[in-house]
Design a protein around this motif. Structure first.
Motif, short mmCIF file in Angstrom:
data_model
loop_
_atom_site.label_atom_id
_atom_site.label_comp_id
_atom_site.label_asym_id
_atom_site.label_seq_id
_atom_site.Cartn_x
_atom_site.Cartn_y
_atom_site.Cartn_z
N GLY A 98 -1.18 34.23 10.66
CA GLY A 98 -2.42 34.55 9.96
C GLY A 98 -2.32 35.86 9.18
O GLY A 98 -3.33 36.37 8.70
N ASN A 99 -1.10 36.40 9.09
CA ASN A 99 -0.83 37.64 8.36
C ASN A 99 -1.61 38.83 8.90
O ASN A 99 -1.99 39.72 8.15
CB ASN A 99 -1.06 37.47 6.86
CG ASN A 99 -0.05 36.52 6.26
OD1 ASN A 99 1.08 36.42 6.73
ND2 ASN A 99 -0.46 35.80 5.24
N VAL A 100 -1.81 38.85 10.21
CA VAL A 100 -2.34 40.05 10.84
C VAL A 100 -1.26 41.10 10.73
O VAL A 100 -0.08 40.83 10.97
CB VAL A 100 -2.71 39.79 12.32
CG1 VAL A 100 -2.99 41.09 13.05
CG2 VAL A 100 -3.90 38.85 12.41
N CYS A 101 -1.64 42.27 10.34
CA CYS A 101 -0.69 43.37 10.15
C CYS A 101 -0.83 44.33 11.34
O CYS A 101 -1.90 44.90 11.55
CB CYS A 101 -0.98 44.09 8.85
SG CYS A 101 -0.05 45.61 8.63
N ALA A 102 0.23 44.49 12.10
CA ALA A 102 0.17 45.37 13.27
C ALA A 102 0.05 46.83 12.87
O ALA A 102 -0.21 47.68 13.71
CB ALA A 102 1.39 45.16 14.15
N ASP A 103 0.24 47.13 11.61
CA ASP A 103 0.02 48.49 11.13
C ASP A 103 -1.46 48.69 10.84
O ASP A 103 -2.10 49.57 11.41
CB ASP A 103 0.87 48.76 9.89
CG ASP A 103 0.89 50.22 9.51
OD1 ASP A 103 0.89 51.07 10.42
OD2 ASP A 103 0.90 50.52 8.31
N ARG A 104 -2.02 47.84 9.99
CA ARG A 104 -3.44 47.93 9.65
C ARG A 104 -4.32 47.56 10.83
O ARG A 104 -5.38 48.14 11.01
CB ARG A 104 -3.77 46.99 8.50
CG ARG A 104 -3.61 47.56 7.14
CD ARG A 104 -4.19 46.62 6.13
NE ARG A 104 -3.78 45.25 6.42
CZ ARG A 104 -3.54 44.33 5.51
NH1 ARG A 104 -3.67 44.61 4.24
NH2 ARG A 104 -3.17 43.12 5.85
N ASP A 105 -3.91 46.55 11.60
CA ASP A 105 -4.72 46.03 12.70
C ASP A 105 -4.13 46.41 14.06
O ASP A 105 -4.18 45.63 15.00
CB ASP A 105 -4.82 44.49 12.58
CG ASP A 105 -5.36 44.06 11.23
OD1 ASP A 105 -6.37 44.63 10.79
OD2 ASP A 105 -4.75 43.17 10.62
N ARG A 106 -3.59 47.60 14.14
CA ARG A 106 -2.90 48.03 15.36
C ARG A 106 -3.79 47.98 16.59
O ARG A 106 -3.33 47.64 17.67
CB ARG A 106 -2.26 49.39 15.19
CG ARG A 106 -3.20 50.54 15.02
CD ARG A 106 -2.53 51.89 14.85
NE ARG A 106 -1.55 51.87 13.80
CZ ARG A 106 -0.35 52.45 13.90
NH1 ARG A 106 -0.02 53.12 14.95
NH2 ARG A 106 0.50 52.38 12.91
N THR A 107 -5.06 48.28 16.45
CA THR A 107 -5.97 48.24 17.60
C THR A 107 -6.10 46.83 18.14
O THR A 107 -6.05 46.62 19.35
CB THR A 107 -7.35 48.81 17.21
OG1 THR A 107 -7.18 50.14 16.72
CG2 THR A 107 -8.29 48.83 18.39
#
Length: 142
Positions: A98-107
């Motif tokens: 789903g293109n979740v970004c662990a940088d932008r969406d780290r929380t």
């Protein structure tokens, strides 16, 4: 933001605790301040997150080792334990696809893994550790 201290996540069996400690270490390293998100070919394009892929590679290896232990110990709760492993793998794959970004969406990523670890270690790994020790397949940590 990373995983809570792994002291609360120990089961007293070195072989199992090592996997949990490794995941805690990886989470801390992946989400350490100033760690850049990069691909082999350059800057991250925010698709197929390399941090989530690294988590998937680690849990795949760790889960294979635990599943081999369950087989060796003739563990009666193996199906449930495996389903719990697959639950995390499925969540991570869904996030990556789903293109979740662990940088932008780290929380979000950190909370999903952290919550799963707290539940899984407390319920599944502790029970597996006790079973393996009482069946003399593993020794307790000293």
């Amino acid at each position: 933001m990373p995983i809570p201290g792994h002291k609360s996540l120990t089961v007293g069996v070195r072989e199992i605790d090592a996997g949990t400690e490794g995941l805690c270490y990886l989470m801390n390293r992946l989400f350490e301040p100033m760690v850049e998100c990069r691909r082999a070919g350059g800057v991250c394009d925010r698709t197929q997150c390399t941090r989530i892929s690294a988590l998937l590679r680690y849990v795949d290896r760790n889960f294979l080792a635990q599943e081999a232990l369950m087989e060796q110990a003739d563990y009666p709760y193996e199906d449930h334990h495996r389903r719990e492993h697959w639950r995390l793998v499925h969540q991570l794959r869904r996030m990556r696809e789903g293109n979740v970004c662990a940088d932008r969406d780290r929380t979000v990523v950190s909370e999903v893994v952290g919550r799963w670890m707290m539940e899984h270690v407390g319920e599944c790994d502790r029970r597996l550790g006790n079973w393996a020790v009482t069946r003399r397949v593993l020794d307790p940590s000293s």
